[in-house]
Design a protein around this motif. Structure first.
Motif, PDB file in Angstrom:
ATOM      1  N   ARG A 166     -10.648 -26.842-105.257  1.00 22.69           N
ATOM      2  CA  ARG A 166     -11.510 -26.228-104.244  1.00 22.69           C
ATOM      3  C   ARG A 166     -10.963 -24.872-103.826  1.00 22.69           C
ATOM      4  O   ARG A 166     -11.713 -23.890-103.688  1.00 22.69           O
ATOM      5  CB  ARG A 166     -11.619 -27.141-103.023  1.00 22.69           C
ATOM      6  CG  ARG A 166     -12.498 -28.364-103.211  1.00 22.69           C
ATOM      7  CD  ARG A 166     -12.366 -29.301-102.026  1.00 22.69           C
ATOM      8  NE  ARG A 166     -13.274 -30.447-102.099  1.00 22.69           N
ATOM      9  CZ  ARG A 166     -13.201 -31.503-101.313  1.00 22.69           C
ATOM     10  NH1 ARG A 166     -12.241 -31.570-100.381  1.00 22.69           N
ATOM     11  NH2 ARG A 166     -14.053 -32.502-101.442  1.00 22.69           N
ATOM     12  N   SER A 167      -9.653 -24.811-103.624  1.00 26.66           N
ATOM     13  CA  SER A 167      -9.045 -23.540-103.215  1.00 26.66           C
ATOM     14  C   SER A 167      -9.140 -22.499-104.327  1.00 26.66           C
ATOM     15  O   SER A 167      -9.211 -21.301-104.051  1.00 26.66           O
ATOM     16  CB  SER A 167      -7.568 -23.760-102.829  1.00 26.66           C
ATOM     17  OG  SER A 167      -7.475 -24.582-101.692  1.00 26.66           O
ATOM     18  N   ARG A 168      -9.136 -22.944-105.572  1.00 22.15           N
ATOM     19  CA  ARG A 168      -9.277 -22.013-106.705  1.00 22.15           C
ATOM     20  C   ARG A 168     -10.739 -21.699-106.953  1.00 22.15           C
ATOM     21  O   ARG A 168     -11.081 -20.903-107.826  1.00 22.15           O
ATOM     22  CB  ARG A 168      -8.642 -22.636-107.962  1.00 22.15           C
ATOM     23  CG  ARG A 168      -8.682 -21.767-109.226  1.00 22.15           C
ATOM     24  CD  ARG A 168      -7.993 -20.433-109.006  1.00 22.15           C
ATOM     25  NE  ARG A 168      -8.121 -19.553-110.156  1.00 22.15           N
ATOM     26  CZ  ARG A 168      -9.130 -18.731-110.397  1.00 22.15           C
ATOM     27  NH1 ARG A 168     -10.163 -18.674-109.539  1.00 22.15           N
ATOM     28  NH2 ARG A 168      -9.147 -17.960-111.468  1.00 22.15           N
ATOM     29  N   MET A 169     -11.631 -22.310-106.170  1.00 24.33           N
ATOM     30  CA  MET A 169     -13.078 -22.091-106.237  1.00 24.33           C
ATOM     31  C   MET A 169     -13.650 -22.499-107.592  1.00 24.33           C
ATOM     32  O   MET A 169     -14.469 -21.798-108.196  1.00 24.33           O
ATOM     33  CB  MET A 169     -13.422 -20.641-105.911  1.00 24.33           C
ATOM     34  CG  MET A 169     -13.059 -20.238-104.481  1.00 24.33           C
ATOM     35  SD  MET A 169     -13.476 -18.535-104.057  1.00 24.33           S
ATOM     36  CE  MET A 169     -15.264 -18.610-104.088  1.00 24.33           C
ATOM     37  N   VAL A 170     -13.195 -23.666-108.082  1.00 25.94           N
ATOM     38  CA  VAL A 170     -13.785 -24.240-109.298  1.00 25.94           C
ATOM     39  C   VAL A 170     -15.062 -24.960-108.875  1.00 25.94           C
ATOM     40  O   VAL A 170     -15.015 -25.883-108.054  1.00 25.94           O
ATOM     41  CB  VAL A 170     -12.814 -25.225-109.986  1.00 25.94           C
ATOM     42  CG1 VAL A 170     -13.442 -25.766-111.270  1.00 25.94           C
ATOM     43  CG2 VAL A 170     -11.486 -24.543-110.289  1.00 25.94           C
ATOM     44  N   ILE A 171     -16.172 -24.537-109.411  1.00 30.33           N
ATOM     45  CA  ILE A 171     -17.464 -25.102-109.017  1.00 30.33           C
ATOM     46  C   ILE A 171     -17.857 -26.271-109.904  1.00 30.33           C
ATOM     47  O   ILE A 171     -18.336 -27.306-109.428  1.00 30.33           O
ATOM     48  CB  ILE A 171     -18.562 -24.023-109.061  1.00 30.33           C
ATOM     49  CG1 ILE A 171     -18.160 -22.812-108.207  1.00 30.33           C
ATOM     50  CG2 ILE A 171     -19.897 -24.613-108.591  1.00 30.33           C
ATOM     51  CD1 ILE A 171     -17.869 -23.137-106.759  1.00 30.33           C
ATOM     52  N   SER A 172     -17.634 -26.130-111.237  1.00 31.83           N
ATOM     53  CA  SER A 172     -18.050 -27.186-112.158  1.00 31.83           C
ATOM     54  C   SER A 172     -17.242 -27.098-113.446  1.00 31.83           C
ATOM     55  O   SER A 172     -16.583 -26.095-113.730  1.00 31.83           O
ATOM     56  CB  SER A 172     -19.549 -27.065-112.475  1.00 31.83           C
ATOM     57  OG  SER A 172     -19.837 -25.792-113.047  1.00 31.83           O
ATOM     58  N   VAL A 173     -17.304 -28.201-114.213  1.00 30.15           N
ATOM     59  CA  VAL A 173     -16.601 -28.255-115.495  1.00 30.15           C
ATOM     60  C   VAL A 173     -17.532 -28.825-116.562  1.00 30.15           C
ATOM     61  O   VAL A 173     -18.484 -29.549-116.265  1.00 30.15           O
ATOM     62  CB  VAL A 173     -15.332 -29.131-115.416  1.00 30.15           C
ATOM     63  CG1 VAL A 173     -14.342 -28.538-114.422  1.00 30.15           C
ATOM     64  CG2 VAL A 173     -15.671 -30.577-115.055  1.00 30.15           C
ATOM     65  N   ASN A 174     -17.233 -28.473-117.799  1.00 30.22           N
ATOM     66  CA  ASN A 174     -17.895 -29.083-118.947  1.00 30.22           C
ATOM     67  C   ASN A 174     -16.865 -29.999-119.618  1.00 30.22           C
ATOM     68  O   ASN A 174     -15.996 -29.529-120.364  1.00 30.22           O
ATOM     69  CB  ASN A 174     -18.372 -28.026-119.947  1.00 30.22           C
ATOM     70  CG  ASN A 174     -19.590 -27.264-119.433  1.00 30.22           C
ATOM     71  OD1 ASN A 174     -20.316 -27.749-118.565  1.00 30.22           O
ATOM     72  ND2 ASN A 174     -19.815 -26.070-119.954  1.00 30.22           N
ATOM     73  N   GLY A 175     -16.934 -31.266-119.307  1.00 28.60           N
ATOM     74  CA  GLY A 175     -15.981 -32.213-119.851  1.00 28.60           C
ATOM     75  C   GLY A 175     -16.684 -33.335-120.558  1.00 28.60           C
ATOM     76  O   GLY A 175     -17.279 -33.138-121.613  1.00 28.60           O
TER      77      GLY A 175
END
Length: 277
Positions: A166-175
Protein backbone atom coordinates in the motif's frame (compact mmCIF):
# COMPACT_ATOMS: atom_id res chain seq x y z
CA UNK A 1 -0.56 -26.54 42.31
CA UNK A 2 0.54 -24.39 45.21
CA UNK A 3 -2.86 -24.62 46.90
CA UNK A 4 -2.78 -28.43 46.57
CA UNK A 5 0.62 -28.54 48.24
CA UNK A 6 -0.67 -26.31 51.02
CA UNK A 7 -3.55 -28.78 51.54
CA UNK A 8 -1.04 -31.61 51.87
CA UNK A 9 1.10 -29.61 54.31
CA UNK A 10 -1.95 -28.80 56.45
CA UNK A 11 -2.92 -32.49 56.61
CA UNK A 12 0.63 -33.50 57.56
CA UNK A 13 0.83 -30.91 60.31
CA UNK A 14 -2.56 -31.85 61.73
CA UNK A 15 -1.72 -35.55 61.67
CA UNK A 16 1.71 -35.07 63.27
CA UNK A 17 0.46 -32.69 65.98
CA UNK A 18 -2.93 -34.18 66.79
CA UNK A 19 -3.02 -37.56 65.04
CA UNK A 20 -6.07 -36.08 63.29
CA UNK A 21 -7.67 -37.12 60.01
CA UNK A 22 -9.69 -33.89 59.84
CA UNK A 23 -7.96 -32.75 56.64
CA UNK A 24 -7.76 -36.17 54.95
CA UNK A 25 -10.40 -35.16 52.38
CA UNK A 26 -8.37 -32.10 51.36
CA UNK A 27 -5.24 -34.24 51.13
CA UNK A 28 -6.95 -36.72 48.80
CA UNK A 29 -8.25 -33.88 46.64
CA UNK A 30 -4.81 -32.25 46.64
CA UNK A 31 -3.14 -35.42 45.35
CA UNK A 32 -5.67 -35.72 42.52
CA UNK A 33 -5.22 -32.07 41.52
CA UNK A 34 -1.43 -32.31 41.66
CA UNK A 35 -1.47 -35.36 39.41
CA UNK A 36 -3.67 -33.65 36.82
CA UNK A 37 -1.55 -30.49 36.91
CA UNK A 38 1.77 -32.31 36.49
CA UNK A 39 0.43 -34.46 33.67
CA UNK A 40 -0.90 -31.35 31.92
CA UNK A 41 2.53 -29.70 32.16
CA UNK A 42 4.21 -32.85 30.85
CA UNK A 43 1.79 -32.99 27.91
CA UNK A 44 2.45 -29.34 27.00
CA UNK A 45 6.22 -29.53 27.60
CA UNK A 46 7.48 -33.08 26.87
CA UNK A 47 11.07 -32.02 27.59
CA UNK A 48 10.16 -31.78 31.29
CA UNK A 49 10.50 -35.57 31.44
CA UNK A 50 14.26 -35.14 31.03
CA UNK A 51 14.53 -33.18 34.29
CA UNK A 52 15.03 -35.29 37.41
CA UNK A 53 13.48 -32.61 39.63
CA UNK A 54 10.24 -32.96 37.63
CA UNK A 55 10.15 -36.71 36.94
CA UNK A 56 10.98 -37.60 40.56
CA UNK A 57 8.27 -35.35 41.94
CA UNK A 58 5.76 -36.57 39.37
CA UNK A 59 6.62 -40.20 40.16
CA UNK A 60 5.86 -39.74 43.87
CA UNK A 61 2.57 -37.98 43.07
CA UNK A 62 1.59 -40.73 40.62
CA UNK A 63 2.33 -43.43 43.21
CA UNK A 64 0.04 -41.72 45.70
CA UNK A 65 -2.62 -40.93 43.09
CA UNK A 66 -3.10 -44.53 41.94
CA UNK A 67 -3.48 -45.68 45.53
CA UNK A 68 -6.09 -42.92 46.02
CA UNK A 69 -7.85 -43.93 42.80
CA UNK A 70 -7.92 -47.59 43.90
CA UNK A 71 -9.67 -46.54 47.10
CA UNK A 72 -6.79 -47.50 49.42
CA UNK A 73 -7.32 -44.41 51.55
CA UNK A 74 -11.11 -44.15 51.58
CA UNK A 75 -11.23 -45.30 55.21
CA UNK A 76 -9.01 -42.36 56.20
CA UNK A 77 -12.18 -40.28 55.97
CA UNK A 78 -13.78 -42.43 58.66
CA UNK A 79 -10.97 -42.24 61.24
CA UNK A 80 -9.21 -45.48 60.40
CA UNK A 81 -5.85 -44.72 62.02
CA UNK A 82 -3.83 -47.29 60.07
CA UNK A 83 -5.13 -46.05 56.74
CA UNK A 84 -4.67 -42.43 57.76
CA UNK A 85 -1.08 -43.22 58.73
CA UNK A 86 -0.51 -44.82 55.31
CA UNK A 87 -1.95 -41.70 53.64
CA UNK A 88 0.38 -39.56 55.74
CA UNK A 89 3.29 -41.66 54.46
CA UNK A 90 2.33 -40.94 50.85
CA UNK A 91 1.93 -37.24 51.63
CA UNK A 92 5.38 -37.19 53.27
CA UNK A 93 6.82 -38.85 50.16
CA UNK A 94 5.41 -36.09 47.97
CA UNK A 95 6.41 -33.24 50.27
CA UNK A 96 9.93 -34.63 50.72
CA UNK A 97 10.63 -33.32 47.21
CA UNK A 98 9.88 -29.78 48.35
CA UNK A 99 12.54 -27.93 50.29
CA UNK A 100 13.33 -24.37 51.22
CA UNK A 101 16.09 -24.31 48.59
CA UNK A 102 14.99 -22.87 45.25
CA UNK A 103 17.60 -25.08 43.57
CA UNK A 104 15.87 -28.32 44.56
CA UNK A 105 12.25 -27.28 45.04
CA UNK A 106 10.33 -28.61 41.98
CA UNK A 107 7.73 -25.85 42.21
CA UNK A 108 10.46 -23.18 42.04
CA UNK A 109 12.19 -25.10 39.27
CA UNK A 110 8.96 -25.32 37.28
CA UNK A 111 8.34 -21.61 37.74
CA UNK A 112 11.82 -20.81 36.42
CA UNK A 113 11.34 -23.22 33.53
CA UNK A 114 8.14 -21.43 32.47
CA UNK A 115 9.67 -17.97 32.91
CA UNK A 116 12.59 -18.87 30.66
CA UNK A 117 10.60 -20.79 28.09
CA UNK A 118 10.52 -18.90 24.82
CA UNK A 119 13.30 -16.53 25.87
CA UNK A 120 15.09 -17.43 22.62
CA UNK A 121 13.08 -14.60 21.05
CA UNK A 122 11.48 -11.48 22.50
CA UNK A 123 8.02 -10.41 21.22
CA UNK A 124 8.84 -6.86 22.35
CA UNK A 125 11.21 -6.71 19.38
CA UNK A 126 8.25 -6.76 17.01
CA UNK A 127 6.88 -3.40 15.79
CA UNK A 128 3.95 -2.12 17.85
CA UNK A 129 1.52 -2.90 15.03
CA UNK A 130 2.35 -6.60 15.23
CA UNK A 131 2.92 -7.18 18.93
CA UNK A 132 -0.46 -8.85 19.44
CA UNK A 133 0.46 -11.54 16.92
CA UNK A 134 4.02 -11.76 18.27
CA UNK A 135 2.85 -12.38 21.85
CA UNK A 136 0.15 -14.80 20.71
CA UNK A 137 2.75 -16.73 18.69
CA UNK A 138 5.14 -16.80 21.66
CA UNK A 139 2.36 -18.03 23.99
CA UNK A 140 1.45 -20.81 21.57
CA UNK A 141 5.12 -21.74 21.26
CA UNK A 142 5.40 -21.90 25.06
CA UNK A 143 2.38 -24.22 25.17
CA UNK A 144 4.05 -26.53 22.66
CA UNK A 145 1.83 -25.53 19.72
CA UNK A 146 4.78 -24.74 17.46
CA UNK A 147 2.92 -25.07 14.15
CA UNK A 148 0.03 -22.86 15.25
CA UNK A 149 2.44 -20.24 16.59
CA UNK A 150 4.21 -20.04 13.25
CA UNK A 151 0.91 -19.69 11.41
CA UNK A 152 0.01 -16.73 13.66
CA UNK A 153 3.40 -15.10 13.07
CA UNK A 154 3.08 -15.76 9.34
CA UNK A 155 -0.24 -13.93 9.42
CA UNK A 156 1.59 -10.88 10.80
CA UNK A 157 4.20 -11.11 8.03
CA UNK A 158 1.40 -11.31 5.45
CA UNK A 159 -0.21 -8.19 6.90
CA UNK A 160 3.14 -6.39 6.88
CA UNK A 161 3.49 -7.14 3.14
CA UNK A 162 -0.01 -5.81 2.53
CA UNK A 163 0.86 -2.53 4.27
CA UNK A 164 4.22 -2.31 2.50
CA UNK A 165 2.53 -2.67 -0.90
CA UNK A 166 0.00 0.00 0.00
CA UNK A 167 2.79 2.40 0.89
CA UNK A 168 4.51 1.60 -2.43
CA UNK A 169 1.14 2.34 -4.09
CA UNK A 170 0.78 -1.07 -5.74
CA UNK A 171 -2.74 -1.08 -7.13
CA UNK A 172 -2.94 -4.51 -8.79
CA UNK A 173 -0.96 -7.52 -9.96
CA UNK A 174 -1.12 -10.03 -12.78
CA UNK A 175 -0.49 -13.32 -11.03
CA UNK A 176 -2.81 -16.30 -10.78
CA UNK A 177 -5.41 -14.02 -12.35
CA UNK A 178 -5.01 -10.80 -14.30
CA UNK A 179 -5.90 -7.45 -12.75
CA UNK A 180 -5.98 -8.79 -9.18
CA UNK A 181 -6.22 -5.91 -6.73
CA UNK A 182 -3.44 -5.63 -4.18
CA UNK A 183 -6.02 -6.14 -1.42
CA UNK A 184 -7.10 -9.46 -2.96
CA UNK A 185 -3.67 -10.74 -3.94
CA UNK A 186 -2.41 -13.90 -2.26
CA UNK A 187 0.45 -14.04 0.21
CA UNK A 188 2.61 -15.66 -2.51
CA UNK A 189 1.71 -12.99 -5.10
CA UNK A 190 2.51 -10.10 -2.76
CA UNK A 191 5.87 -11.62 -1.86
CA UNK A 192 6.81 -12.15 -5.51
CA UNK A 193 5.61 -8.69 -6.53
CA UNK A 194 7.60 -6.86 -3.85
CA UNK A 195 10.69 -8.83 -4.84
CA UNK A 196 10.25 -7.61 -8.45
CA UNK A 197 9.33 -3.97 -7.73
CA UNK A 198 12.02 -1.27 -7.42
CA UNK A 199 12.19 1.26 -4.63
CA UNK A 200 11.06 4.69 -5.90
CA UNK A 201 14.63 6.04 -5.62
CA UNK A 202 15.99 3.09 -7.66
CA UNK A 203 18.13 1.99 -4.70
CA UNK A 204 17.15 -1.66 -5.22
CA UNK A 205 14.19 -3.95 -5.00
CA UNK A 206 11.73 -3.47 -2.16
CA UNK A 207 12.51 -6.91 -0.76
CA UNK A 208 16.11 -8.09 -0.66
CA UNK A 209 16.91 -11.66 -1.70
CA UNK A 210 17.27 -12.66 1.96
CA UNK A 211 13.98 -11.03 2.97
CA UNK A 212 12.26 -12.66 0.01
CA UNK A 213 13.45 -16.13 0.96
CA UNK A 214 12.57 -15.65 4.62
CA UNK A 215 9.08 -14.56 3.63
CA UNK A 216 8.78 -17.54 1.30
CA UNK A 217 9.45 -19.83 4.26
CA UNK A 218 6.31 -18.51 5.95
CA UNK A 219 4.34 -18.76 2.69
CA UNK A 220 5.43 -22.38 2.20
CA UNK A 221 4.84 -23.22 5.82
CA UNK A 222 1.28 -21.91 5.83
CA UNK A 223 0.43 -23.58 2.52
CA UNK A 224 1.83 -26.97 3.52
CA UNK A 225 1.15 -27.09 7.25
CA UNK A 226 -1.28 -29.97 6.72
CA UNK A 227 1.66 -32.12 5.56
CA UNK A 228 3.16 -34.23 8.33
CA UNK A 229 6.67 -32.85 7.81
CA UNK A 230 5.45 -29.33 8.61
CA UNK A 231 2.93 -30.26 11.29
CA UNK A 232 5.59 -32.14 13.29
CA UNK A 233 8.03 -29.22 13.33
CA UNK A 234 10.66 -29.36 16.07
CA UNK A 235 11.04 -26.88 18.89
CA UNK A 236 14.48 -25.84 17.58
CA UNK A 237 13.19 -25.16 14.05
CA UNK A 238 10.16 -23.29 15.38
CA UNK A 239 12.36 -21.17 17.66
CA UNK A 240 14.67 -20.25 14.78
CA UNK A 241 11.73 -19.32 12.51
CA UNK A 242 10.10 -17.29 15.28
CA UNK A 243 13.27 -15.24 15.77
CA UNK A 244 13.69 -14.71 12.04
CA UNK A 245 10.03 -13.75 11.73
CA UNK A 246 10.28 -11.05 14.40
CA UNK A 247 13.39 -9.60 12.74
CA UNK A 248 11.64 -9.69 9.37
CA UNK A 249 8.63 -7.80 10.74
CA UNK A 250 10.92 -5.04 12.02
CA UNK A 251 12.66 -4.78 8.65
CA UNK A 252 9.38 -4.65 6.72
CA UNK A 253 8.06 -1.93 9.01
CA UNK A 254 11.29 0.06 8.54
CA UNK A 255 10.83 -0.20 4.77
CA UNK A 256 7.23 0.98 5.05
CA UNK A 257 8.26 3.96 7.16
CA UNK A 258 10.97 4.80 4.65
CA UNK A 259 8.37 4.85 1.87
CA UNK A 260 5.99 6.94 3.98
CA UNK A 261 8.75 9.52 4.54
CA UNK A 262 9.10 10.25 0.82
CA UNK A 263 7.59 13.47 -0.50
CA UNK A 264 4.38 13.52 -2.52
CA UNK A 265 5.04 12.71 -6.14
CA UNK A 266 8.09 10.56 -5.51
CA UNK A 267 6.01 7.37 -5.56
CA UNK A 268 4.07 6.47 -8.68
CA UNK A 269 1.13 4.08 -8.75
CA UNK A 270 1.87 0.59 -10.05
CA UNK A 271 -0.86 -1.33 -11.85
CA UNK A 272 -0.89 -4.91 -13.10
CA UNK A 273 2.56 -5.76 -11.79
CA UNK A 274 3.69 -8.99 -13.44
CA UNK A 275 4.11 -11.80 -10.92
CA UNK A 276 5.99 -14.91 -12.16
CA UNK A 277 3.97 -18.00 -11.19
Amino acid sequence: MQSSIEDLETFREEFQDKNSNEDAGSALSGIRTLMRSLDAFEYAFPELRDNIWFSGFQGDVHHAYWRVKDGKFDDALSSDEEVTRALAGEVNGILSNISESNNTNPISQLRRFLERYGEEFDPHNAPNEYQNEAFEARDLYCLGYFSTGLIVLGRAVERALLELGRSRMVISVNGFREHTSWEDARFFERTKALYEIDMPDKSGKILSKRQYHQTQLFVDYRNQVAHNKYRQISKETASRMMGQGLDLLSELEDLRMRLESLEDGQIQELKNVSVPI
